[in-house]
Design a protein around this motif. Structure first.
Motif, mmCIF file in Angstrom:
data_model
loop_
_atom_site.group_PDB
_atom_site.id
_atom_site.type_symbol
_atom_site.label_atom_id
_atom_site.label_comp_id
_atom_site.label_asym_id
_atom_site.label_seq_id
_atom_site.Cartn_x
_atom_site.Cartn_y
_atom_site.Cartn_z
ATOM 1 N N GLN A 1 0.847 -1.193 0.000
ATOM 2 C CA GLN A 1 0.000 0.000 0.000
ATOM 3 C C GLN A 1 0.881 1.241 0.000
ATOM 4 O O GLN A 1 1.866 1.302 0.737
ATOM 5 N N ASP A 2 0.507 2.237 -0.819
ATOM 6 C CA ASP A 2 1.306 3.458 -0.911
ATOM 7 C C ASP A 2 0.441 4.562 -1.513
ATOM 8 O O ASP A 2 0.246 4.604 -2.723
ATOM 9 N N ARG A 3 -0.089 5.433 -0.678
ATOM 10 C CA ARG A 3 -0.930 6.536 -1.135
ATOM 11 C C ARG A 3 -0.806 7.699 -0.139
ATOM 12 O O ARG A 3 -0.449 7.510 1.022
ATOM 13 N N THR A 4 -1.136 8.898 -0.606
ATOM 14 C CA THR A 4 -1.238 10.048 0.286
ATOM 15 C C THR A 4 -2.704 10.276 0.641
ATOM 16 O O THR A 4 -3.617 9.699 0.029
ATOM 17 N N LEU A 5 -2.926 11.186 1.592
ATOM 18 C CA LEU A 5 -4.293 11.504 1.997
ATOM 19 C C LEU A 5 -5.085 12.196 0.887
ATOM 20 O O LEU A 5 -6.305 12.301 0.987
ATOM 21 N N ALA A 6 -4.403 12.637 -0.170
ATOM 22 C CA ALA A 6 -5.118 13.241 -1.287
ATOM 23 C C ALA A 6 -6.062 12.242 -1.951
ATOM 24 O O ALA A 6 -7.005 12.640 -2.647
ATOM 25 N N ASP A 7 -5.837 10.947 -1.722
ATOM 26 C CA ASP A 7 -6.692 9.882 -2.266
ATOM 27 C C ASP A 7 -7.941 9.666 -1.416
ATOM 28 O O ASP A 7 -8.834 8.901 -1.786
ATOM 29 N N MET A 8 -8.021 10.347 -0.282
ATOM 30 C CA MET A 8 -9.114 10.157 0.670
ATOM 31 C C MET A 8 -10.420 10.743 0.130
ATOM 32 O O MET A 8 -10.431 11.793 -0.502
ATOM 33 N N ILE A 9 -11.527 10.065 0.395
ATOM 34 C CA ILE A 9 -12.844 10.516 -0.075
ATOM 35 C C ILE A 9 -13.455 11.493 0.920
ATOM 36 O O ILE A 9 -13.824 12.614 0.569
ATOM 37 N N VAL A 10 -13.611 11.070 2.165
ATOM 38 C CA VAL A 10 -14.161 11.926 3.223
ATOM 39 C C VAL A 10 -13.009 12.301 4.154
ATOM 40 O O VAL A 10 -12.449 11.447 4.844
ATOM 41 N N ARG A 11 -12.656 13.560 4.136
ATOM 42 C CA ARG A 11 -11.494 14.028 4.899
ATOM 43 C C ARG A 11 -11.850 14.249 6.373
ATOM 44 O O ARG A 11 -13.029 14.276 6.735
ATOM 45 N N PRO A 12 -10.836 14.410 7.239
ATOM 46 C CA PRO A 12 -11.079 14.371 8.686
ATOM 47 C C PRO A 12 -12.157 15.310 9.212
ATOM 48 O O PRO A 12 -12.980 14.888 10.030
ATOM 49 N N ALA A 13 -12.180 16.571 8.791
ATOM 50 C CA ALA A 13 -13.177 17.498 9.336
ATOM 51 C C ALA A 13 -14.589 17.032 8.991
ATOM 52 O O ALA A 13 -15.490 17.020 9.851
ATOM 53 N N GLN A 14 -14.805 16.640 7.743
ATOM 54 C CA GLN A 14 -16.120 16.160 7.343
ATOM 55 C C GLN A 14 -16.462 14.851 8.044
ATOM 56 O O GLN A 14 -17.619 14.624 8.449
ATOM 57 N N ALA A 15 -15.464 13.986 8.207
ATOM 58 C CA ALA A 15 -15.712 12.714 8.889
ATOM 59 C C ALA A 15 -16.175 12.941 10.324
ATOM 60 O O ALA A 15 -17.126 12.293 10.794
ATOM 61 N N LEU A 16 -15.523 13.844 11.033
ATOM 62 C CA LEU A 16 -15.926 14.125 12.410
ATOM 63 C C LEU A 16 -17.324 14.722 12.465
ATOM 64 O O LEU A 16 -18.117 14.410 13.368
ATOM 65 N N THR A 17 -17.658 15.570 11.505
ATOM 66 C CA THR A 17 -19.012 16.147 11.448
ATOM 67 C C THR A 17 -20.053 15.059 11.234
ATOM 68 O O THR A 17 -21.095 15.031 11.903
ATOM 69 N N LEU A 18 -19.786 14.149 10.310
ATOM 70 C CA LEU A 18 -20.729 13.057 10.030
ATOM 71 C C LEU A 18 -20.840 12.115 11.222
ATOM 72 O O LEU A 18 -21.936 11.668 11.574
ATOM 73 N N LEU A 19 -19.724 11.817 11.840
ATOM 74 C CA LEU A 19 -19.741 10.932 12.998
ATOM 75 C C LEU A 19 -20.504 11.551 14.160
ATOM 76 O O LEU A 19 -21.225 10.859 14.896
ATOM 77 N N ALA A 20 -20.370 12.864 14.313
ATOM 78 C CA ALA A 20 -21.023 13.566 15.427
ATOM 79 C C ALA A 20 -22.533 13.659 15.259
ATOM 80 O O ALA A 20 -23.226 14.137 16.166
ATOM 81 N N ARG A 21 -23.071 13.187 14.152
ATOM 82 C CA ARG A 21 -24.527 13.123 14.027
ATOM 83 C C ARG A 21 -25.113 12.147 15.040
ATOM 84 O O ARG A 21 -26.266 12.285 15.438
ATOM 85 N N PHE A 22 -24.298 11.152 15.449
ATOM 86 C CA PHE A 22 -24.845 10.114 16.333
ATOM 87 C C PHE A 22 -23.865 9.651 17.404
ATOM 88 O O PHE A 22 -24.256 8.963 18.338
ATOM 89 N N GLN A 23 -22.585 10.015 17.304
ATOM 90 C CA GLN A 23 -21.560 9.463 18.191
ATOM 91 C C GLN A 23 -20.792 10.571 18.897
ATOM 92 O O GLN A 23 -20.250 11.473 18.257
ATOM 93 N N THR A 24 -20.719 10.486 20.222
ATOM 94 C CA THR A 24 -19.857 11.374 20.998
ATOM 95 C C THR A 24 -18.446 10.790 21.045
ATOM 96 O O THR A 24 -18.267 9.575 21.135
ATOM 97 N N LEU A 25 -17.451 11.654 20.959
ATOM 98 C CA LEU A 25 -16.067 11.246 21.180
ATOM 99 C C LEU A 25 -15.481 12.076 22.306
ATOM 100 O O LEU A 25 -15.883 13.237 22.506
ATOM 101 N N ASP A 26 -14.530 11.519 23.012
ATOM 102 C CA ASP A 26 -13.880 12.188 24.135
ATOM 103 C C ASP A 26 -12.372 12.189 23.937
ATOM 104 O O ASP A 26 -11.838 11.432 23.114
ATOM 105 N N PRO A 27 -11.637 13.026 24.693
ATOM 106 C CA PRO A 27 -10.172 13.021 24.583
ATOM 107 C C PRO A 27 -9.603 11.618 24.767
ATOM 108 O O PRO A 27 -10.030 10.870 25.657
ATOM 109 N N GLY A 28 -8.652 11.272 23.906
ATOM 110 C CA GLY A 28 -8.049 9.948 23.964
ATOM 111 C C GLY A 28 -8.719 8.920 23.085
ATOM 112 O O GLY A 28 -8.162 7.832 22.877
ATOM 113 N N ASP A 29 -9.919 9.227 22.564
ATOM 114 C CA ASP A 29 -10.579 8.307 21.642
ATOM 115 C C ASP A 29 -9.872 8.320 20.294
ATOM 116 O O ASP A 29 -9.162 9.283 19.949
#
Length: 329
Positions: free
Chosen positions: A221-249
């Motif tokens: 495997q060899d790729r950069t994050l430019a290959d990513m579909i849903v990037r971190p900020a959007q992923a956290l927004t989508l996850l926060a629709r139903f899931q709480t996260l805390d420090p250390g998660d």
């Protein structure tokens, strides 16, 4: 610049910029680490004590060679471990997906988290053991349900990054449609070696991060994050629709193409869809038995994530593969 932190049974360590250690390496640069004067036991507690990390980094101590330390996962458990599914375009192609791919998440048991040099143990009933290098986001602040995270907000929620490997028992995953079990056996989430604690300006360089994984020295495997579909900020927004996260998660953000498992050719897939499930899976795994890329006893998986300029470098994990109870297949 990011600050790399290690964890051992004795406590936390800051990794110093590389320096020459001619006595041990004949002039080759090697890493050294300085202990952090902190009472932190968990990753969340360490993140809350960033001042102690900074003081260690500026202490001026010579430090201890990193090679002398028995490094553990820098993400302590119990914690929430959440993962994104099919989140790189190259992996989507390998998996036979076409068109838009809806974002999807699944949970992993935190008991699957293991150290960066600990053996990946294949349970005796698993024949098709696969690897998936993934960038792990370590939370530094609570993410309540309903939170919207913009690109400029990432530093407010994410404290650092780690190398992870989302090890998968493919026959459990596919025949049972069971992601939780197939990815949650002990040692199925090697993590570390470094927890790279980021400064706000480091987040602008995330897309430069390059994920590399090899097995016995063979690149897979060899790729950069430019290959990513849903990037971190959007992923956290989508996850926060139903899931709480805390420090250390920990959030695993998907894997690029190159895993052992790949979708069959379209004509074969269409024929398989006409068969009873038991017949279809029997035929599929009979063909997979000829695939040499699945992990076997004695293999060594090497995984690393870094930017080309070294501004962010999460280190390298080398994990041998062992069969449970020493049984080889």
């Amino acid at each position: 610049m990011s600050t790399n932190v290690l964890r051992t049974a004795e406590g936390w360590w800051v990794v110093l910029p590389q320096a020459l250690d001619s006595a041990q390496t004949g002039g080759t640069p090697t890493g050294r680490a300085v202990p952090v004067d902190t009472k932190a036991v968990t990753t969340a507690e360490l993140i809350a004590d960033r001042d102690a990390v900074r003081e260690a980094a500026l202490s001026g101590e010579v430090g201890t060679p990193v090679s002398d330390l028995a490094v553990l996962s820098p993400v302590t458990t119990p914690c929430r471990v959440v993962a994104q599914m099919v989140n790189y375009r190259s992996h989507a192609r390998d998996s036979g997906f076409t068109g838009d791919i809806p974002p999807a998440f699944f949970r992993k048991a935190s008991g699957s988290v293991s150290g960066p040099g600990e053996a990946i143990v294949r349970p005796s009933h698993v024949k098709f053991l696969d690897y998936e290098i993934e960038l792990g986001l370590v939370m530094g602040a609570s993410l309540p349900v309903g939170t919207v995270v913009d690109e400029g907000d990432l530093a407010s929620y994410v404290a650092g990054l780690v190398v992870t490997n989302d090890v998968s028992a493919r026959e459990v995953q596919l025949t049972k449609t069971q992601f939780y079990e197939s990815k949650s056996y002990p040692t199925f989430t090697p993590t570390g070696p470094y927890l790279a604690l980021l400064e706000s300006e480091d987040f602008a360089h995330l897309l430069d991060l390059r994920l590399r994984l090899s097995v016995n020295g063979e690149p897979r495997q060899d790729r950069t994050l430019a290959d990513m579909i849903v990037r971190p900020a959007q992923a956290l927004t989508l996850l926060a629709r139903f899931q709480t996260l805390d420090p250390g998660d920990l959030l695993l953000t998907g894997t690029p193409g190159g895993t052992a498992l790949k979708a069959p050719p379209k004509p074969v897939e269409k024929i398989g869809a006409l068969l009873p499930p038991s017949v279809k899976w029997k035929a599929f795994f009979k063909s997979q038995a000829r695939n040499p890329h699945y992990l076997r006893h004695g293999d060594v998986v090497t995984a690393s994530i870094a930017t080309p300029d070294g501004r962010i470098d999460l280190g390298e994990q080398r994990t041998p593969v062992a069969d449970a109870h020493g049984e080889q297949r």
